[in-house]
Write a protein that holds these residues in place. Structure first.
Motif, PDB file in Angstrom:
ATOM      1  N   ILE A   1     107.846 109.050   6.537  1.00 17.15           N
ATOM      2  CA  ILE A   1     106.739 108.116   7.163  1.00 17.15           C
ATOM      3  C   ILE A   1     106.040 106.857   6.350  1.00 17.15           C
ATOM      4  O   ILE A   1     105.376 106.062   6.708  1.00 17.15           O
ATOM      5  CB  ILE A   1     105.825 108.844   8.046  1.00 17.15           C
TER       6      ILE A   1
ATOM      7  N   TYR B   1     106.233 103.072   5.864  1.00 21.82           N
ATOM      8  CA  TYR B   1     105.643 102.345   6.553  1.00 21.82           C
ATOM      9  C   TYR B   1     104.147 102.015   6.400  1.00 21.82           C
ATOM     10  O   TYR B   1     103.369 100.896   6.326  1.00 21.82           O
ATOM     11  CB  TYR B   1     105.653 102.813   8.334  1.00 21.82           C
TER      12      TYR B   1
ATOM     13  N   GLU C   1      98.360 111.758   9.468  1.00 26.43           N
ATOM     14  CA  GLU C   1      99.603 111.873  10.254  1.00 26.43           C
ATOM     15  C   GLU C   1      99.393 112.925  11.439  1.00 26.43           C
ATOM     16  O   GLU C   1      98.685 113.900  11.183  1.00 26.43           O
ATOM     17  CB  GLU C   1     100.782 112.241   9.475  1.00 26.43           C
TER      18      GLU C   1
ATOM     19  N   HIS D   1     100.507 106.296  16.155  1.00 29.29           N
ATOM     20  CA  HIS D   1     100.923 104.913  16.047  1.00 29.29           C
ATOM     21  C   HIS D   1     101.250 104.003  17.370  1.00 29.29           C
ATOM     22  O   HIS D   1     101.205 102.792  17.501  1.00 29.29           O
ATOM     23  CB  HIS D   1     102.067 104.859  15.273  1.00 29.29           C
ATOM     24  N   ARG D   2     101.639 104.783  18.520  1.00 35.74           N
ATOM     25  CA  ARG D   2     102.080 104.320  19.501  1.00 35.74           C
ATOM     26  C   ARG D   2     100.845 103.490  20.453  1.00 35.74           C
ATOM     27  O   ARG D   2     101.319 102.562  21.193  1.00 35.74           O
ATOM     28  CB  ARG D   2     102.630 105.331  20.413  1.00 35.74           C
TER      29      ARG D   2
ATOM     30  N   ASN E   1     101.114  99.853  19.642  1.00 33.50           N
ATOM     31  CA  ASN E   1     102.668  98.982  19.920  1.00 33.50           C
ATOM     32  C   ASN E   1     102.096  98.047  20.837  1.00 33.50           C
ATOM     33  O   ASN E   1     101.400  97.734  21.818  1.00 33.50           O
ATOM     34  CB  ASN E   1     103.238 100.062  21.058  1.00 33.50           C
TER      35      ASN E   1
ATOM     36  N   HIS F   1     115.703 111.118  13.089  1.00 32.62           N
ATOM     37  CA  HIS F   1     114.265 110.824  12.697  1.00 32.62           C
ATOM     38  C   HIS F   1     113.573 111.446  11.447  1.00 32.62           C
ATOM     39  O   HIS F   1     112.922 110.995  10.623  1.00 32.62           O
ATOM     40  CB  HIS F   1     113.266 110.984  13.752  1.00 32.62           C
TER      41      HIS F   1
ATOM     42  N   ASN G   1     101.729 112.304  20.063  1.00 28.53           N
ATOM     43  CA  ASN G   1     101.827 110.912  20.284  1.00 28.53           C
ATOM     44  C   ASN G   1     101.867 110.551  21.581  1.00 28.53           C
ATOM     45  O   ASN G   1     100.971 109.523  22.161  1.00 28.53           O
ATOM     46  CB  ASN G   1     103.157 110.353  19.583  1.00 28.53           C
TER      47      ASN G   1
ATOM     48  N   LYS H   1     113.568 102.424  14.188  1.00 28.94           N
ATOM     49  CA  LYS H   1     112.102 102.554  13.864  1.00 28.94           C
ATOM     50  C   LYS H   1     111.719 101.351  13.372  1.00 28.94           C
ATOM     51  O   LYS H   1     110.570 101.272  12.795  1.00 28.94           O
ATOM     52  CB  LYS H   1     112.029 103.627  12.697  1.00 28.94           C
TER      53      LYS H   1
ATOM     54  N   LEU I   1     107.761 100.540  14.036  1.00 32.00           N
ATOM     55  CA  LEU I   1     106.603 101.085  13.471  1.00 32.00           C
ATOM     56  C   LEU I   1     105.982 100.320  12.425  1.00 32.00           C
ATOM     57  O   LEU I   1     104.758 100.619  11.982  1.00 32.00           O
ATOM     58  CB  LEU I   1     107.158 102.585  12.591  1.00 32.00           C
TER      59      LEU I   1
ATOM     60  N   GLU J   1     103.121  98.816  14.050  1.00 27.04           N
ATOM     61  CA  GLU J   1     102.261  99.898  14.476  1.00 27.04           C
ATOM     62  C   GLU J   1     101.386 100.458  13.311  1.00 27.04           C
ATOM     63  O   GLU J   1     100.260 100.670  13.461  1.00 27.04           O
ATOM     64  CB  GLU J   1     102.990 101.037  15.239  1.00 27.04           C
ATOM     65  N   TYR J   2     101.969 100.625  12.142  1.00 29.95           N
ATOM     66  CA  TYR J   2     101.294 101.306  11.079  1.00 29.95           C
ATOM     67  C   TYR J   2     100.519 100.342  10.292  1.00 29.95           C
ATOM     68  O   TYR J   2      99.534 100.628   9.761  1.00 29.95           O
ATOM     69  CB  TYR J   2     102.328 101.918  10.162  1.00 29.95           C
TER      70      TYR J   2
END
Length: 306
Positions: free
Chosen positions: A13, A16, A93, A122-123, A126, A156, A180, A260, A263, A266-267
């Protein structure tokens, strides 16, 4: 004021976060990185970014104001705790911790130290989700809500094989994807509680699929579907159905055709909000705690069925 950030954990991750800090934002600044794997640090050394094998050495630096913690789930609590004790603001995270009591301790420590304890959900950032919520003017007319978080975990996880080690991940799809989804829903529905759950486990006893029934304080029923063995790519969506039969459907991956790729924006938003929360001074891990609570309730509901 320039905000200097240290990143602890350079796994799957991390790219990102690095993209947001290096290519999208001018402040804060990625000042130092840390990982147990020397090879992951080399690209940063070449850029003149300080690198460490021991996160405690990074935390000793007075010029680092905040840290991003991106390590296996079972290490979140101890490293977050040490970072707060070292006077650093924390972006961690999800999940915030594996145990509810540990999450409570971090909230209390963050409040006492007057430092930000922020969980990277992160969602909630979005673009499709944000636009859809602009159309939701009231919850009074909502009949029910569903959400799906379906993926093949091996795709993932990448090199981070700890995802498939329950003692490190905290479980399976409920422990990892659950936070999430729960946060995304709680972001507009508020407090929820788990009513029932149906979990499918594999031969390793890892929860690979789950259907979770929840309810909001207003009595709105919510259904969450989680799947770690989804054969058709991935699906991340929310459906809000109204009493008059109308609905708002949110496909969070719409238009993001590369794996992905959603992301990245989102990040970037995570970092922007993290900085905002530091400036506001009123974020002490409450959202992260609530997601851990719902994961705990989900597994507890499963245990009560036995």
């Amino acid at each position: 004021m320039q905000l200097n950030i240290g990143m602890i954990g350079m796994g799957v991750i991390s790219k990102y976060y690095v993209d947001a800090l290096s290519n999208r934002l001018t402040n804060p600044v990625l000042t130092a990185v840390c990982d147990l794997n020397q090879s992951r640090l080399e690209p940063f050394r070449e850029q003149g970014i300080s690198s460490y094998l021991d996160y405690k050495e990074l935390l000793k630096r007075d010029d680092i104001h905040a840290v991003v913690i991106n390590v296996p789930n079972d290490k979140h609590f101890e490293i977050c705790k040490q970072a707060l004790l070292a006077g650093k603001h924390v972006c961690c995270e999800k999940p915030m911790t594996l145990k509810l009591d540990e999450a409570r301790q971090l909230v209390e420590l963050s409040r006492a130290a007057k430092l930000t304890m922020f969980t990277a959900f992160h969602r909630r950032y979005n673009v499709h989700f944000e636009k859809a919520l602009e159309r939701l003017t009231s919850l009074e007319d909502v009949s029910f809500v569903t959400a799906s978080y379906l993926e093949k975990i091996e795709e993932h996880a990448g090199d981070d094989q700890w995802y498939l080690q329950p003692e490190r991940c905290g479980g399976g799809c409920v422990a990892d994807n659950g936070p999430n989804v729960y946060d995304t829903l709680a972001f507009f529905l508020g407090h929820m509680k788990v009513k029932s759950v149906d979990i499918t486990r594999d031969e390793r006893n890892i929860d690979m699929e789950a259907r979770v029934e929840l309810v909001t304080e207003e009595g709105i029923p919510v259904t969450v579907d989680l799947d770690w063995a989804y054969p058709n790519g991935e699906q991340k969506d929310v459906r809000i159905v109204f009493k008059n039969g109308g609905e708002i459907y949110i496909d969070m991956l719409e238009g993001f055709h590369e794996f992905k790729s959603s992301l990245f924006h989102e990040y970037e938003a995570i970092i922007v909000d993290f900085v905002a929360k530091i400036e506001e001074g009123n974020c002490h891990g409450e959202d992260g705690y609530d997601a851990v609570r719902l994961v705990h309730e989900t597994y507890e509901a499963e245990a009560l069925r036995v």
